[in-house]
Design a protein around this motif. Structure first.
Motif, PDB file in Angstrom:
ATOM      1  N   SER A  94       0.826  -1.206   0.000  1.00  0.00           N
ATOM      2  CA  SER A  94       0.000   0.000   0.000  1.00  0.00           C
ATOM      3  C   SER A  94       0.866   1.265   0.000  1.00  0.00           C
ATOM      4  CB  SER A  94      -0.924   0.004   1.218  1.00  0.00           C
ATOM      5  OG  SER A  94      -0.171  -0.062   2.425  1.00  0.00           O
ATOM      6  N   GLN A  95       2.019   1.208   0.694  1.00  0.00           N
ATOM      7  CA  GLN A  95       2.927   2.355   0.715  1.00  0.00           C
ATOM      8  C   GLN A  95       3.531   2.583  -0.672  1.00  0.00           C
ATOM      9  OE1 GLN A  95       5.386   0.766   4.014  1.00  0.00           O
ATOM     10  NE2 GLN A  95       4.927   2.680   5.081  1.00  0.00           N
ATOM     11  N   ALA A  98       0.833   3.980  -3.048  1.00  0.00           N
ATOM     12  CA  ALA A  98       0.564   5.399  -2.827  1.00  0.00           C
ATOM     13  C   ALA A  98       1.675   6.260  -3.410  1.00  0.00           C
ATOM     14  CB  ALA A  98       0.410   5.675  -1.333  1.00  0.00           C
ATOM     15  N   PHE A  99       2.916   5.772  -3.299  1.00  0.00           N
ATOM     16  CA  PHE A  99       4.038   6.550  -3.827  1.00  0.00           C
ATOM     17  C   PHE A  99       4.038   6.556  -5.353  1.00  0.00           C
ATOM     18  CE2 PHE A  99       8.450   6.364  -5.462  1.00  0.00           C
ATOM     19  CZ  PHE A  99       8.811   7.679  -5.206  1.00  0.00           C
ATOM     20  N   GLY A 101       1.635   5.922  -7.348  1.00  0.00           N
ATOM     21  CA  GLY A 101       0.410   6.481  -7.913  1.00  0.00           C
ATOM     22  C   GLY A 101       0.517   7.960  -8.236  1.00  0.00           C
ATOM     23  N   GLN A 102       1.473   8.657  -7.628  1.00  0.00           N
ATOM     24  CA  GLN A 102       1.664  10.084  -7.918  1.00  0.00           C
ATOM     25  C   GLN A 102       2.158  10.320  -9.343  1.00  0.00           C
ATOM     26  OE1 GLN A 102       3.746  12.197  -4.444  1.00  0.00           O
ATOM     27  NE2 GLN A 102       4.239  10.035  -4.050  1.00  0.00           N
ATOM     28  N   SER A 140      -4.853  -1.817  -4.563  1.00  0.00           N
ATOM     29  CA  SER A 140      -4.224  -0.690  -3.868  1.00  0.00           C
ATOM     30  C   SER A 140      -3.947   0.505  -4.778  1.00  0.00           C
ATOM     31  CB  SER A 140      -2.914  -1.146  -3.213  1.00  0.00           C
ATOM     32  OG  SER A 140      -2.015  -1.652  -4.187  1.00  0.00           O
ATOM     33  N   THR A 141      -4.042   0.325  -6.095  1.00  0.00           N
ATOM     34  CA  THR A 141      -3.709   1.434  -7.001  1.00  0.00           C
ATOM     35  C   THR A 141      -4.888   1.948  -7.827  1.00  0.00           C
ATOM     36  OG1 THR A 141      -3.075  -0.090  -8.791  1.00  0.00           O
ATOM     37  CG2 THR A 141      -1.337   0.596  -7.262  1.00  0.00           C
ATOM     38  N   ASN A 143      -7.733   3.310  -7.289  1.00  0.00           N
ATOM     39  CA  ASN A 143      -8.324   4.612  -6.964  1.00  0.00           C
ATOM     40  C   ASN A 143      -7.470   5.767  -7.470  1.00  0.00           C
ATOM     41  OD1 ASN A 143     -10.587   3.541  -5.700  1.00  0.00           O
ATOM     42  ND2 ASN A 143      -9.538   3.378  -3.719  1.00  0.00           N
ATOM     43  N   GLN A 144      -6.150   5.637  -7.347  1.00  0.00           N
ATOM     44  CA  GLN A 144      -5.259   6.700  -7.823  1.00  0.00           C
ATOM     45  C   GLN A 144      -5.073   6.632  -9.328  1.00  0.00           C
ATOM     46  OE1 GLN A 144      -1.920   6.023  -4.827  1.00  0.00           O
ATOM     47  NE2 GLN A 144      -1.745   8.214  -5.094  1.00  0.00           N
ATOM     48  N   SER A 542      11.532   8.077  -0.062  1.00  0.00           N
ATOM     49  CA  SER A 542      10.187   7.512  -0.104  1.00  0.00           C
ATOM     50  C   SER A 542      10.200   6.114   0.514  1.00  0.00           C
ATOM     51  CB  SER A 542       9.724   7.423  -1.564  1.00  0.00           C
ATOM     52  OG  SER A 542      10.408   6.357  -2.212  1.00  0.00           O
TER      53      SER A 542
END
Length: 739
Positions: A94-95, A98-99, A101-102, A140-141, A143-144, A542
């Motif tokens: 998940s970490q 999130a990274f 996905g930016q 985990s990805t 949504n982004q 990160s």
């Protein structure tokens, strides 16, 4: 009383100097076997310190058997109580999601690229990905990045990294049909102090033995630099104590037997202890860390320093007014030649040898000063017993008779050595592993763990660049070439693509409107591509950092990254280094062995130069004809030593050549004393005692379990025997004594 006062003042001065230097410099005793190795060139050394320094504190454990999980958990908890934590703490998916996905739209997998070019194909690909409800990368990805490009990239990157399975957070490896669990931990920084490394190693080994008794069906193997350094340190400390004690005992027996005097024993002790203190002072002044193996080699100083005391005391028993002029000259020439021989070690690429050179040179100078200054004040208390007189006369007569056959013996030796060299030419092996005295079971553990990790047939490579982006671009090109050779490689660019590749990915995603419309139709969410691109600095700050920080270095002076290649032979790897000028094959063992090989060649040249220097020195002092005889003795001795050691060991090493250098220095000593004082009984007795003491000391080294020390000791032992027999052949006796 004056003699006692002067001697005690001398010792007090040396001890005071030692204490002052020790307080000012505060040296440490080092037992790290890696510290003995020659240093790389500055750029590579900086890379090594960044990439591989932490490996010194890494410990690895493998578990096999029915209760492997229980043993694993017990050991992990026990190590944690010692503040030894797991080395690898992988970030949560998940970490990472999130990274990454930016940077949606810039990170695309190869499979995604192939699918995006055709709307129908992409629709099938996208639907299959959406149907993987349990896929952590998708869930985990999405949504982004509803396009699932980030999910594909992350899945592909993790697949490349996953060389083993994770089961409940434990590394699981299937090897040759057996299941292994592996645990990697990081010991404390101070674990390599001399006492703590031994204590920690013993504690771990004892606890593993307890676990194996608790779970008899489970096998636990351990490996790591800590265990090697502890084993080498314990062996070195044992040998240092044993060799030093036995050598001193042998010297005491010899001194007491010859002189039957407490004064003589006291003078021998003062000479040896003065040499040891003088050598230690020089070591502390020059080196901040002293390796424990230095002290093992330095025990040899006892056998050399005592020579001065033997010659001095025996000369004083025959001279009413202090030392004879002949002895003064012989002592000075002996000091010069021996110190020159050991001084050549100052420039050794192996720090151990540099330290030994400094210790012995300083010790010999101190022993010489002690002999010249103190011994004359003790002259009245020195006598030789009758048995020693008889032995001296017997040896003198034997050596005089031996000189009658000098020509025949010289010719016979030349023929035998030539035949031996033709039948079994000596081979020099410069393998750096000769420095290692680790137990065989520890070496087997290391080999097993390398095999479990698939590194037994891998090759580390290092790529240099001007900046981070150039490094990533070159890696991407190199990666394609390696995989084209059916090789396998995991690179930094697998996790951090270059901006050049990210721009291409973005352009391809931006132009694939039909594919993106499929995403919108299936998810009901618009596809928004991000503007910023991923760079190395962002990645290093990160959750990705634990995966890449140890793979790359980028600062004001250099940028570099290392990776391991498997499945490509060495010839093809060398071709790659030719195609990529900034790429090197990193084989530390081969690099050090090559350096030792160059040093071996330079030692051979040094031996030749030393013989030439001896020829010139002898010619000036004793005449050209005598000098030629003495040089022939040096050549015969060196050749005999190398050939005999080659036969006994099956191969030679750099330590045999270093032993030859010492033998050359000692041989010149004996030749000088023989030429100055001839075969007088007192001179023969002094040389015989010196040879016997040196043979005893170096003979002790020849039973060492450390291959380097064994080779050095064996060479000097064989050389001492040879030079004791050959040296008298160079003496020009009066004709009436030859009849």
């Amino acid at each position: 009383m004056k003699a006692w006062g002067l001697t005690l003042a001398w010792l007090s001065l040396l001890v005071s100097a030692l204490v002052v230097v020790f307080i000012l410099k505060q040296p440490t005793l080092n037992n790290d076997i890696l510290a003995l190795l020659p240093k790389s060139e500055p750029r590579l050394q900086q890379v090594e310190e960044h990439f591989f320094a932490a490996n010194k504190q890494q410990l690895s454990f493998s578990f096999r058997g029915e209760n492997a999980v229980k043993a694993y958990d017990n050991l992990e908890q026990w190590l944690a109580s010692k503040h030894i934590e797991p080395r690898f703490k992988l970030p949560e998916i998940s970490q990472l999601a999130a990274f990454y996905g930016q940077y949606a739209g810039h990170l695309v997998s190869e499979e995604y690229k192939q699918a995006i070019g055709d709307a129908n194909r992409f629709q099938q690909y996208y639907f299959s990905q959406l149907s993987k409800v349990a896929d952590p990368f998708v869930s985990s990805t999405i949504n982004q990045d509803p396009s699932l490009a980030t999910a594909g990239f992350l899945s592909e990157a993790m697949a490349h990294m996953q060389q083993f399975e994770l089961q409940d957070g434990r590394i699981n490896i299937n090897y040759q049909g057996d299941e292994y669990l592996m645990l990697f931990v990081q010991s404390a920084d101070n674990a390599f102090s001399i006492n703590q490394s031994i204590a920690l190693s013993n504690e771990i080994v004892a606890y593993i033995a307890e676990l194996e008794s608790r779970y008899p069906d489970t096998q636990i193997r351990y490996a790591g630099a800590l265990f090697h350094t502890a084993a080498n340190a314990q062996q070195a400390k044992f040998e240092m104590t044993l060799f030093g004690s036995v050598s001193l005992l042998a010297l005491i027996v010899m001194v007491v037997w010859v002189f039957r005097s407490i004064n003589a024993l006291w003078l021998a002790y003062v000479t040896v202890i003065s040499a040891a203190i003088g050598g230690t002072i020089a070591l502390i002044c020059i080196f901040s860390q002293i390796h424990v193996l230095t002290m093992v080699f330095a025990v040899t100083l006892i056998g050399i320093a005592i020579d001065y005391a033997f010659h001095g005391m025996l000369d004083l028993t025959e001279q009413p007014q202090g030392f004879s002029q002949g002895l003064k000259l012989a002592l000075l020439l002996s000091l010069l030649t021996t110190t020159l021989g050991y001084a050549s070690l100052f420039f050794s690429p192996v720090q151990l040898l540099s330290q030994v050179g400094v210790f012995v040179v300083a010790g010999l100078v101190t022993a010489w000063l002690c002999t010249r200054i103190l011994l004359p004040y003790w002259q009245t208390g020195l006598t030789i017993n009758t048995a020693a007189h008889q032995l001296a006369n017997m040896l003198s007569g034997y050596l005089k008779r031996l000189t009658h056959y000098r020509v025949a013996l010289s010719m016979l030796m030349l023929v035998l050595l030539s035949a031996f060299a033709l039948l079994k030419p000596p081979v020099i092996n410069d393998d750096v592993k000769l420095l290692n005295a680790s137990p065989a079971d520890l070496m087997q553990n290391e080999a097993l763990h390398m095999s479990l990790l698939g590194k037994d047939n891998g090759q580390i490579m290092i790529l240099f660049a001007d900046n981070a982006q150039q490094l990533l671009v070159q890696q991407e090109a190199l990666k394609a070439t390696i995989r084209g050779l059916n090789g396998r490689v995991l690179m930094l660019s697998d996790l951090v693509p270059s901006k050049q590749l990210q721009q291409q990915n973005y352009a391809q995603m931006h132009s694939a409107q039909q594919a993106m419309s499929v995403v919108s139709q299936m998810t009901g969410m618009p596809v928004e591509l991000s503007t910023p691109m991923l760079d190395l600095n962002a990645a290093l700050n990160s959750p990705l950092a634990p995966l890449i920080a140890n793979q790359v270095i980028s600062n004001n002076t250099l940028t570099a990254s290392w990776f391991m290649v498997t499945g490509v032979n060495k010839t093809e790897l060398m071709d790659l280094t030719n195609a990529y000028p900034d790429l090197i094959v990193y084989d530390k063992v081969a690099m050090i062995s090559e350096g030792l090989s160059h040093y071996s060649n330079s030692l051979l040249v040094t031996l030749a130069i030393a013989m030439t220097f001896a020829l010139l020195l002898f010619s000036v002092k004793f005449g050209f004809k005598t000098a030629c005889k003495q040089t022939l003795v040096l050549v015969l001795t060196t050749a005999a030593v190398l050939l005999l050691c080659s036969a006994l060991q099956s191969q030679l090493s750099i330590f045999n050549l270093l032993g030859c250098l010492l033998i050359l220095a000692l041989a010149i000593d004996y030749l000088v004393f023989y030429q100055v004082n001839n075969l007088s009984p007192s001179n023969v007795l002094a040389i015989s005692l010196s040879a016997a003491s040196s043979m005893w000391v170096f003979g002790m080294l020849a039973v060492s379990k450390t291959p380097a020390i064994f080779s050095f000791g064996l060479t000097v032992l064989v050389g001492l025997v040879c030079i004791y027999i050959f040296a008298p052949l160079s003496i020009a006796l009066p004709k009436n004594k030859e009849k």
